[in-house]
Design an enzyme around this catalytic site. Sequence first.
Site, PDB file in Angstrom:
ATOM      1  N   GLU A 163      24.347 -55.485  31.154  1.00 21.47           N
ATOM      2  CA  GLU A 163      24.654 -54.059  31.048  1.00 21.47           C
ATOM      3  C   GLU A 163      23.966 -53.446  29.832  1.00 21.47           C
ATOM      4  OE1 GLU A 163      28.599 -51.132  31.040  1.00 21.47           O
ATOM      5  OE2 GLU A 163      28.843 -53.305  31.024  1.00 21.47           O
ATOM      6  N   GLY A 202      34.360 -47.457  29.730  1.00 21.07           N
ATOM      7  CA  GLY A 202      35.813 -47.403  29.767  1.00 21.07           C
ATOM      8  C   GLY A 202      36.469 -48.663  29.247  1.00 21.07           C
ATOM      9  N   ALA A 203      35.825 -49.829  29.476  1.00 19.15           N
ATOM     10  CA  ALA A 203      36.438 -51.099  29.082  1.00 19.15           C
ATOM     11  C   ALA A 203      35.615 -51.879  28.071  1.00 19.15           C
ATOM     12  CB  ALA A 203      36.681 -51.964  30.316  1.00 19.15           C
ATOM     13  N   GLN A 206      28.498 -51.511  24.294  1.00 20.69           N
ATOM     14  CA  GLN A 206      27.309 -52.347  24.120  1.00 20.69           C
ATOM     15  C   GLN A 206      26.396 -51.771  23.044  1.00 20.69           C
ATOM     16  OE1 GLN A 206      29.397 -53.178  27.242  1.00 20.69           O
ATOM     17  NE2 GLN A 206      28.108 -51.402  27.659  1.00 20.69           N
TER      18      GLN A 206
END
Length: 498
Positions: A163, A202-203, A206
Amino acid sequence: MARRVVALPLLLCFIGVLGILLLCLPVRDLREPPAFKYGVVLDAGSSHTALFIYKWPADKENDTGIVSQHDMCDVEGGGISSYADNPPAAGNSLKQCLNHAVSSIPKERHPLTPLYLGATAGMRLLNLTNPQASDKVLSAVTATLKSFPFDFRGAKILSGEDEGVFGWVTANYLLENFIKYGWIGQWFRPKKPTLGAMDLGGASTQITFETQEPIESPQNEVTLRLYGQPYKVYTHSFLCYGRDQVLRRMLSRVMKAGGYKSSMLNPCWPKGYQRNVLLGDVYDSPCTADEKPESYDSQRAIAMTGSGDAAGCRLIVDSLFKFNICSFSRCSFDGVFQPKLSGNFIAFSAFFYTVDFIHTVMKRRVASPDDLSAAAEDICNATWDELLQKAPQQKTRLADYCAVANFVYLLTTKGYRFDENSFSNIAFQKKAGDTSIGWALGYMLNLTNMIPADEAGFLKGTNYGSWIALVLLFVTVILMALVSGFCLLRSSKEHGTM
């Protein structure tokens, strides 16, 4: 008269030679613009899913600087991980946006359009706690995606490192830091460094940036080769440090500090704001599960009232980080290695939305750590009525900006270690041009091999050397034509004099 007769054929001869050379030049890409190819990526985040449609000229798949965002659609409802108890609903939730993609992409291109779904931290958390439910959600989503007339290429859970790296690729691709198309008709590498990328979902959150320093933790090092150029990139994803999970963890700390009484004050909420909070809404997450009270009842509600205490809120948010452990030469937080920051950065997703709220609603600038700190304090000191008057359209999120602004301040300064000098290197942006910044475009570019490892497709149009020769010849012909014209004019005057 004889000079005029001789000069005219000479001029016509040069024009004829010029025409022949024009026909012989190896001209490419001068036909009508080709049709577009399309690609579809679903960004299945923890709080919601977004569908992105990208397009590029059909005969330029291995070039760059040409992929653009054609369209997008926000899926209604929560992220697909929120359907753990009803997996078929996860697939059904995507249908409206998939139908939008069907109408947005030309019908003849449907079978040739790759379709991907990448799930991020929400599904990573679900996979940790209930892998069977995670598999069922992905199966339901896959069945829905396969029922549409696109070239389905897979649905998977991305790692945090993937990600981060794909977000870094997207940002630098869109800003043409890898390669650029110049006015002379050639691709070239711009002589400028890459940008670091910071994503706040949201969680998870990075951070990814290129570095020349040794990376002491192998899991944080990624080596890429793009357009023949090697890049050594540091990346790390902090699970449970996304916006929504930070808010849950903050509520857990407030409840613990208040002894889980039936009513208590929340320093991170504005004065005048009150809401009943179910314990299940706070502790039904792997990020807070270890902090459950002994007599836990998921349906028990606590009446929570905002006290608007800026200093108290910062202390609570600060307690979410661990700054006192590090087994490397240097760390960010929670014992995670991070090399020294280098270069400029772009911060997107919830980073952008938080700073944009400060700019547009609070009417404050954010050019330094002190600016961000003061803005967070300003938000915390505002009453609920004052905030509601400033931004009534954001009613559902207003109460959370005090905690989130403090979190962004602490993350960037104490966590990532941006100081007075380096903070100004951060650009808070949502898009580059008309394209949203995030991991989705980088993911598609990688899976469709549209960023080759070796140099490819650097020439476009006619050969540059041919153009130089053509220009020189054209100038020569013009000069000779002018000389011939001058001679003719002079000859006419001499004849007239005689």
